[in-house]
Write an enzyme that holds these catalytic residues in place. Structure first.
Site, PDB file in Angstrom:
ATOM      1  N   GLY A 230     -41.027  26.322 -33.404  1.00  0.00           N
ATOM      2  CA  GLY A 230     -40.432  25.223 -32.669  1.00  0.00           C
ATOM      3  C   GLY A 230     -39.559  25.629 -31.500  1.00  0.00           C
ATOM      4  N   GLU A 271     -41.871  31.604 -37.373  1.00  0.00           N
ATOM      5  CA  GLU A 271     -43.301  31.345 -37.142  1.00  0.00           C
ATOM      6  C   GLU A 271     -43.482  30.543 -35.863  1.00  0.00           C
ATOM      7  OE1 GLU A 271     -43.984  29.414 -40.942  1.00  0.00           O
ATOM      8  OE2 GLU A 271     -43.350  27.507 -40.092  1.00  0.00           O
ATOM      9  N   GLY A 273     -45.140  29.614 -32.340  1.00  0.00           N
ATOM     10  CA  GLY A 273     -46.426  29.679 -31.663  1.00  0.00           C
ATOM     11  C   GLY A 273     -46.197  29.543 -30.167  1.00  0.00           C
ATOM     12  N   TYR A 313     -48.691  13.449 -26.090  1.00  0.00           N
ATOM     13  CA  TYR A 313     -47.224  13.359 -26.131  1.00  0.00           C
ATOM     14  C   TYR A 313     -46.623  12.928 -24.805  1.00  0.00           C
ATOM     15  CZ  TYR A 313     -48.141  16.961 -29.768  1.00  0.00           C
ATOM     16  OH  TYR A 313     -48.603  17.706 -30.817  1.00  0.00           O
ATOM     17  N   CYS A 340     -63.722   8.717 -20.887  1.00  0.00           N
ATOM     18  CA  CYS A 340     -63.560   7.260 -20.814  1.00  0.00           C
ATOM     19  C   CYS A 340     -62.350   6.808 -21.620  1.00  0.00           C
ATOM     20  CB  CYS A 340     -64.818   6.567 -21.318  1.00  0.00           C
ATOM     21  SG  CYS A 340     -66.236   6.959 -20.304  1.00  0.00           S
ATOM     22  N   GLU A 341     -61.206   7.288 -21.226  1.00  0.00           N
ATOM     23  CA  GLU A 341     -59.910   6.952 -21.826  1.00  0.00           C
ATOM     24  C   GLU A 341     -58.929   7.001 -20.683  1.00  0.00           C
ATOM     25  OE1 GLU A 341     -58.149   6.291 -24.474  1.00  0.00           O
ATOM     26  OE2 GLU A 341     -59.620   6.463 -26.089  1.00  0.00           O
TER      27      GLU A 341
HETATM   28  C1  LIG Z   1     -47.087  24.077 -35.572  1.00  0.00           C
HETATM   29  C2  LIG Z   1     -46.271  24.864 -36.501  1.00  0.00           C
HETATM   30  C3  LIG Z   1     -45.580  26.003 -36.057  1.00  0.00           C
HETATM   31  C4  LIG Z   1     -45.552  26.435 -34.626  1.00  0.00           C
HETATM   32  O1  LIG Z   1     -44.891  25.540 -33.818  1.00  0.00           O
HETATM   33  P1  LIG Z   1     -44.471  25.965 -32.336  1.00  0.00           P
HETATM   34  O2  LIG Z   1     -43.874  24.718 -31.788  1.00  0.00           O
HETATM   35  O3  LIG Z   1     -45.727  26.345 -31.658  1.00  0.00           O
HETATM   36  O4  LIG Z   1     -43.531  27.097 -32.448  1.00  0.00           O
HETATM   37  C5  LIG Z   1     -44.899  26.736 -36.993  1.00  0.00           C
HETATM   38  N1  LIG Z   1     -44.877  26.395 -38.286  1.00  0.00           N
HETATM   39  C6  LIG Z   1     -45.521  25.312 -38.753  1.00  0.00           C
HETATM   40  C7  LIG Z   1     -45.440  25.003 -40.194  1.00  0.00           C
HETATM   41  C8  LIG Z   1     -46.222  24.513 -37.879  1.00  0.00           C
HETATM   42  O5  LIG Z   1     -46.848  23.424 -38.347  1.00  0.00           O
END
Ligand SMILES: *Cc1c(COP(=O)(O)O)cnc(C)c1O
Length: 419
Positions: A230, A271, A273, A313, A340-341
Site C-alpha cells: 500500500g 508486501e 507491489g 478508480y 464501447c464504454e
Molecule cells: C494488492 C495487495 C498488495 C499490494 O498492494 P500495493 O498497493 O501494490 O502495494 C499487498 N498485499 C495484499 C494482501 C494485497 O491484496
C-alpha cells in the site's frame, strides 16, 4: 514526479525505433529503476534484525520481472493458484512465498501447501479448520475495524471483506496453536497508494501493540510482523513522494523499543507491489484518430484492456507526447480507447500539446496494476510487455494477445447435462 528523469532519458530516444520494431501499443518496464527502488527499500530497513519484502505478484505478474525480485532477495505475496505457480517457476521456495488469500477455496489451500508449502496468512478464523494440515508457521490478517480509517482505494476497515476482526484475533491464535502451529506472524493491509508515511508507522505501532496483547494473553511470540503493502507513488506531478527513510527510521525505532521491552525483535516483512514497480513502467501508444464534437477526443491504439485504473478508480496517469512540449500549442482533450464504454478514457479534460495522428503518447506509471488488471470485455486484447534492460537492450517479455487467445476457451470437449 511521475516517470523518473533517468527512465525518460533512456527511454524516450529509443521510442521511434521501438515503435517501428515492436509496434504500439506496449507496456515497457525499467530494470534499472526497479532494482534501484528495491535496493533503496532494503537499505532503508538495514537497521532491522531481519527485513524481507514479499513482492505483491498481482501488481506485475511477469516472470522476467519476478526474476528481478529474486535478485533483490524479495519473496512473493500470492493470492491465487496461478500466482503461486508463477512464483515457484522463478525459484521461490516455501520461505519466499506468503499466501495472502481471501475467501479461500480448498483447492487454493492445497496448492499453497504443496511443494514444501508457503507461509499461510489466514483471512478468517473459520479457515483454521479448513487447512488440511496446520503448518508449523501461521499468520493471520488482522482487520482492526473501527480503530483505523482506511483510504480511497481499499475503503474503511469496517466495510472491508478482509481479515480477522478484533474480537476474534485472540481466539484465532489460540485455535491455531491448539491445532499444532508453533510459530506465528501477524499481518494487516489497510491502505493502498498511501503517500503519507505516518500511516504505515501507525500501522506498525498498532501491530506491535497487538503482538504484545497476544503475548500477554497466550504467551506466544512473533517470528514476523507484516505491515502489508500500500505504499504510494506520486502519480501527479505535484504529489510529494513517500518519505521512505523517515518511514523506515520510525518503524525501526518502534521495533527497537519492542525488542527492549520484550527481549526479542520479530522480523519485519512487507508486501508492496505498486511502490516497487509502479513508477518503472509506461504504456506507450500511438494516436490514431482525432475527433472534434462537443469535446476533442484523441483516440489511441490501446484501451481499458491495457490499463483499467482510470476507469476503475478515476485514477490519474500523467501523459506526455513524444517530441512535443507544448511550445507549439496546447489544447484540452480526452484521451480515449476504442471500447464501447464511455469510461474508457486514459485522461479526461487534460491539457496536452496539440496531438496529430501517429504521435506517440507515453502514459506514465503503469508498472503496477496496469497490464495485469486488463480484461477482454468487448473482445479487446491485451498488449505486449517489454523490458528495458540495464544494458540498454529492449526485450519482449510477453507477446500481445491474439484472436486465437481470445477464442481459446471455445476449444473444449463437448459436455451436456440432460435430466
Ligand atoms: C494488492 C495487495 C498488495 C499490494 O498492494 P500495493 O498497493 O501494490 O502495494 C499487498 N498485499 C495484499 C494482501 C494485497 O491484496
Amino acid at each position: 514526479m511521475p516517470l523518473s528523469d533517468s527512465f525518460k532519458a533512456r527511454l524516450y530516444p529509443l521510442l521511434p525505433e521501438l515503435k517501428d520494431h515492436f509496434g504500439t501499443p506496449f507496456h515497457i518496464y525499467d530494470e534499472a529503476g526497479i532494482k534501484k527502488t528495491g535496493d533503496d527499500l532494503n537499505k532503508a530497513f538495514s537497521g532491522m534484525r531481519s527485513f524481507k519484502e514479499y513482492y505483491a505478484v498481482k501488481a506485475l505478474p511477469n516472470p522476467s520481472i519476478l526474476k528481478i525480485m529474486t535478485e533483490l532477495d524479495f519473496g512473493f505475496d500470492c493470492s491465487s493458484i496461478t500466482e503461486l505457480i508463477l512464483s515457484r517457476q522463478v525459484g521461490a521456495g516455501p520461505e519466499d512465498l506468503m499466501f495472502t488469500s481471501n475467501n479461500t477455496s480448498a483447492e487454493e489451500f492445497a496448492v499453497a501447501s504443496a511443494e514444501g508449502g508457503s507461509i499461510l496468512n489466514l483471512d478468517d478464523i473459520n479457515l483454521i479448520d479448513k487447512v488440511a494440515a496446520m503448518p508449523e508457521t501461521i499468520c493471520f490478517r488482522y482487520n482492526p475495524g473501527a480503530e483505523r480509517d482506511g483510504n480511497h482505494i481499499i475503503g474503511t476497515p469496517l466495510e472491508a471483506k478482509y481479515g480477522v476482526a478484533k474480537n476474534q484475533i485472540v481466539d484465532a491464535y489460540a485455535k491455531a496453536r491448539a491445532r499444532g502451529a508453533k510459530k506465528f506472524g501477524l499481518h494487516t493491509m489497510l491502505a493502498s497508494n498511501e503517500l503519507d508515511y505516518t500511516y504505515m508507522v501507525a500501522t506498525t505501532e498498532m501491530l506491535l501493540e497487538m503482538a504484545e496483547q497476544l503475548h500477554n494473553k497466550l504467551s506466544i511470540t512473533f517470528d514476523f510482523i507484516n505491515i502489508g503493502g500500500g505504499l504510494g507513488i506520486p502519480y501527479r506531478p505535484d504529489d510529494e513522494p513517500l518519505n521512505l527513510t523517515a518511514m523506515a527510521d520510525e518503524i525501526t525505532s518502534l521495533f527497537r523499543e519492542f525488542a527492549q521491552k520484550h527481549g526479542y525483535m520479530p522480523a519485519l516483512t512487507m508486501e508492496s507491489g505498486r511502490y516497487i514497480t509502479g513508477p518503472h513502467g509506461a504504456l506507450v501508444v500511438s494516436a490514431i484518430n482525432r475527433k472534434d464534437i462537443y469535446r476533442t477526443y484523441i483516440g489511441v491504439d490501446a484501451c481499458m484492456s491495457a490499463l483499467m485504473r482510470p476507469a476503475l478508480y478515476g485514477a490519474y496517469h500523467h501523459i506526455e507526447v513524444l517530441g512535443k512540449n507544448g511550445s507549439n500549442g496546447v489544447e484540452t482533450v480526452d484521451v480515449v480507447g476504442s471500447l464501447c464504454e464511455n469510461n474508457d478514457k486514459f485522461a479526461i479534460q487534460r491539457e496536452l500539446p496539440v496531438i496529430e495522428d501517429d504521435d506517440v503518447l507515453i502514459i506514465h506509471d503503469t508498472g503496477a496494476h496496469g497490464h495485469a488488471m486488463g480484461f477482454n470485455y468487448n473482445g479487446k486484447l491485451r498488449p505486449q510487455e517489454l523490458l528495458l534492460r540495464e544494458d540498454g537492450s529492449v526485450e519482449l517479455i510477453r507477446r500481445a494477445e491474439t484472436n486465437a487467445d481470445y477464442f481459446a476457451t471455445l476449444n473444449y470437449e463437448p459436455k451436456v447435462f440432460r435430466a
